[in-house]
Design an enzyme around this catalytic site. Structure first.
Site: not given
Ligand code: A3P
Length: 310
Positions: A56, A122, A152
């Site tokens: 996340k 991860h 998140s």
């Molecule tokens: P939120 O749940 O706070 O919205 P991962 O890819 O490590 O699983 O992380 C997911 C988080 O990154 C989520 O956060 C997601 O919405 C956010 N995320 C993914 N793409 C993004 C982007 N282009 N800009 C900003 N945040 C992004």
């Protein structure tokens, strides 16, 4: 001190213990210890790019940005010639989460993928395949302010059937312990913070990606030795905003047979949600926030690692 904050504060696990029947407490159920063990001999190549994160923290965002740089800003040219680039994952079918279906080991697909490869994981430093350091592959580590990481993850788990077993208090209390997914958050992040000056490691923060996207895109392009023009850089900045990224993921889902694999966990849960800084305020109580700040100070205080929280 918060009552639940007394869970085990452990030292790094010994990877060799995976050879026995010991089941680490912190791997999610879809990451098999046998896979992590097998990955210890995964063959890295010098031109590999590995994105490493605690969950996340912007894994998919960093992946798509690096992939777009390699594709000179054209979505259609992004190489999607393997099923999925997540090193330790095994789930595949949309039904996997609910039904028993054969598992496919992503790393076996990645082993056959032509270079250059961009992969993500991860796995914490101590469980990473040692080959990544031996061949000097490039590592992009993305860290996010820990309060938003927790929020998140909680939102994400809330969309799964596990939601009824995982309360906010449980997750909050596990964060700095051996029970947190992939190990204590601070150990994960600090092990790469220490390597931030290594020429094969680029340490990024989610908040900088959000606030200074042009600078970060340029930094990634330089790091992966793929120069881009200012126009291409601007194009990539536009395409990697939340809205544009969601559109692209929708296109993949509609046009590729297994398109959902790139955008959804378990075929169902989108990796692209709100994407803002500061949503943690909707989850932490005032008392939790104060206690968390103290816990954080104890662990990051001397290290120089700081985050933006809004
Ligand atoms: P939120 O749940 O706070 O919205 P991962 O890819 O490590 O699983 O992380 C997911 C988080 O990154 C989520 O956060 C997601 O919405 C956010 N995320 C993914 N793409 C993004 C982007 N282009 N800009 C900003 N945040 C992004």
């Amino acid at each position: 001190m918060h009552k639940m904050m007394v869970l085990v504060e452990a030292s790094a696990p010994d990877p060799l213990r995976f050879c026995g029947s010991w089941m680490p407490p912190n791997l999610p159920p879809h990451v098999l210890p046998a896979v992590v063990e097998d990955l210890q001999t995964f063959r890295f190549r010098p031109d590999d790019i590995l994105i490493v994160t605690s969950p996340k923290s912007g894994t998919h965002w960093a992946f798509e940005t690096a992939a777009l740089i390699k594709a000179d800003g054209v979505w259609e040219n992004v190489k999607r010639d393997t099923l999925k680039n997540h090193l330790e994952f095994t789930l595949l079918n949309k039904e996997s989460y609910d039904k028993s279906v054969p598992l496919i080991m992503f790393y076996k697909e990645l082993d056959k993928m032509p270079s250059p490869r961009i992969m993500f994981t991860h796995l914490p430093h101590e469980l990473l395949p040692p080959g990544v350091f031996e061949v000097n592959a490039k590592i992009i580590y993305t860290a996010r302010n820990p309060k938003d990481v927790l929020a998140s993850l909680y939102k994400f788990i809330g969309l799964t059937p596990d939601a009824k077993f995982v309360t906010w208090e449980m997750l909050y209390s596990s964060f700095f312990t051996e029970y947190f997914m992939y190990g204590p958050w601070h150990r994960h992040v600090l092990s790469f913070w220490k390597l931030r000056n290594d020429k094969n490691v680029l340490f990024l923060k989610y908040e900088d990606m959000k606030k200074h996207p042009s600078k970060i895109v340029t930094q990634i392009a330089e790091f992966i030795d793929h120069p881009i023009s200012d126009d291409v850089r601007d194009e990539i900045v536009k395409k990697t905003t939340m809205d544009q990224m969601k559109k692209e993921m929708k296109r993949l889902e509609e046009t590729l047979e297994d398109g959902y694999i790139f955008s959804k966990a378990f075929g169902k849960l989108s990796y692209f949600q709100k994407g803002v800084i500061g949503d943690w305020k909707n989850f932490f109580t005032v008392a939790q926030n104060e206690e968390f700040d103290k816990q954080l100070e104890e662990r990051l205080g001397e290290t120089g690692l700081e985050f933006d929280y809004e």
